[in-house]
Write a protein that holds these residues in place. Structure first.
Motif, PDB file in Angstrom:
ATOM      1  N   LEU A  57     -51.234 -23.296  -5.487  1.00  0.00           N
ATOM      2  CA  LEU A  57     -50.057 -22.502  -5.130  1.00  0.00           C
ATOM      3  C   LEU A  57     -49.951 -21.274  -6.029  1.00  0.00           C
ATOM      4  O   LEU A  57     -49.657 -20.171  -5.550  1.00  0.00           O
ATOM      5  CB  LEU A  57     -48.796 -23.358  -5.224  1.00  0.00           C
ATOM      6  N   ALA A  58     -50.207 -21.448  -7.327  1.00  0.00           N
ATOM      7  CA  ALA A  58     -50.172 -20.304  -8.244  1.00  0.00           C
ATOM      8  C   ALA A  58     -51.250 -19.285  -7.873  1.00  0.00           C
ATOM      9  O   ALA A  58     -50.997 -18.072  -7.879  1.00  0.00           O
ATOM     10  CB  ALA A  58     -50.364 -20.777  -9.685  1.00  0.00           C
ATOM     11  N   LEU A  59     -52.437 -19.769  -7.534  1.00  0.00           N
ATOM     12  CA  LEU A  59     -53.501 -18.843  -7.106  1.00  0.00           C
ATOM     13  C   LEU A  59     -53.120 -18.126  -5.815  1.00  0.00           C
ATOM     14  O   LEU A  59     -53.390 -16.930  -5.658  1.00  0.00           O
ATOM     15  CB  LEU A  59     -54.810 -19.595  -6.914  1.00  0.00           C
ATOM     16  N   GLY A  60     -52.498 -18.853  -4.893  1.00  0.00           N
ATOM     17  CA  GLY A  60     -52.071 -18.232  -3.648  1.00  0.00           C
ATOM     18  C   GLY A  60     -51.027 -17.157  -3.871  1.00  0.00           C
ATOM     19  O   GLY A  60     -51.037 -16.112  -3.224  1.00  0.00           O
ATOM     20  N   THR A 109     -42.190 -17.026 -13.589  1.00  0.00           N
ATOM     21  CA  THR A 109     -43.639 -17.144 -13.424  1.00  0.00           C
ATOM     22  C   THR A 109     -44.035 -16.860 -11.984  1.00  0.00           C
ATOM     23  O   THR A 109     -45.028 -16.165 -11.731  1.00  0.00           O
ATOM     24  CB  THR A 109     -44.116 -18.546 -13.849  1.00  0.00           C
ATOM     25  N   GLY A 110     -43.256 -17.375 -11.026  1.00  0.00           N
ATOM     26  CA  GLY A 110     -43.534 -17.088  -9.622  1.00  0.00           C
ATOM     27  C   GLY A 110     -43.439 -15.604  -9.319  1.00  0.00           C
ATOM     28  O   GLY A 110     -44.290 -15.043  -8.629  1.00  0.00           O
ATOM     29  N   VAL A 111     -42.415 -14.949  -9.864  1.00  0.00           N
ATOM     30  CA  VAL A 111     -42.269 -13.498  -9.654  1.00  0.00           C
ATOM     31  C   VAL A 111     -43.424 -12.746 -10.299  1.00  0.00           C
ATOM     32  O   VAL A 111     -43.982 -11.819  -9.711  1.00  0.00           O
ATOM     33  CB  VAL A 111     -40.904 -13.012 -10.207  1.00  0.00           C
ATOM     34  N   MET A 112     -43.811 -13.150 -11.505  1.00  0.00           N
ATOM     35  CA  MET A 112     -44.920 -12.472 -12.190  1.00  0.00           C
ATOM     36  C   MET A 112     -46.233 -12.657 -11.440  1.00  0.00           C
ATOM     37  O   MET A 112     -47.036 -11.734 -11.349  1.00  0.00           O
ATOM     38  CB  MET A 112     -45.051 -12.984 -13.618  1.00  0.00           C
TER      39      MET A 112
END
Length: 143
Positions: free
Chosen positions: A31-34, A108-111
């Motif tokens: 998910l972070a990579l996506g 972190t999601g926004v970044m």
């Protein structure tokens, strides 16, 4: 909270399975990579499918039998920490910790979405700085 009753109990038993726990970890990494790659809709979809499938019970063999002792031990330690945190009563410290974790996850999601590596690295540096300060305080070192 009774962890052995009904649906929450079944989900908790599946969550404490090391295979399911690692599926959730890899799902979050995907998910972070996506989010980082922005145009990777299939990667986000794969992450969501992996996260959803981690709630199923696949009856896989124990990790120890496959030589994955270190991974199983790491999962067990993380699950014990999570269980202790969930059983702890809500006080000021737990509320602040939960709010800080939610804010950190949102930032972190926004970044990751904006692909701002400088902010992401500044966030990692801040986490390291806070950890060092807390360890120094615990060891009696006055800043």
């Amino acid at each position: 909270m009774d962890w052995n009753a009904g649906m929450p109990g079944r989900l908790w038993r599946r969550h404490i399975n090391p295979w399911n726990w690692w599926s959730q970890v890899f799902g979050l990494i995907l998910l972070a990579l996506g989010l980082w790659l922005r145009n990777a809709g299939l990667l986000v979809l794969a992450a969501l499918v992996l996260l959803a499938s981690s709630l199923l019970d696949f009856q896989l063999p124990p990790m120890r039998g496959l030589g994955l002792n270190a991974l199983e031990n790491l999962a067990a330690r993380a699950i014990r920490w999570e269980h202790a945190w969930l059983l702890r009563p809500w006080d000021r410290k737990k509320t602040l910790w939960a709010c800080g974790a939610a804010a950190a996850a949102l930032l972190t999601g926004v970044m990751l979405w904006t692909q701002d590596l400088a902010l992401l690295l500044a966030g990692v540096g801040l986490v390291c700085l806070v950890r060092v300060a807390l360890e120094n305080k615990r060891n009696g070192i006055d800043p």
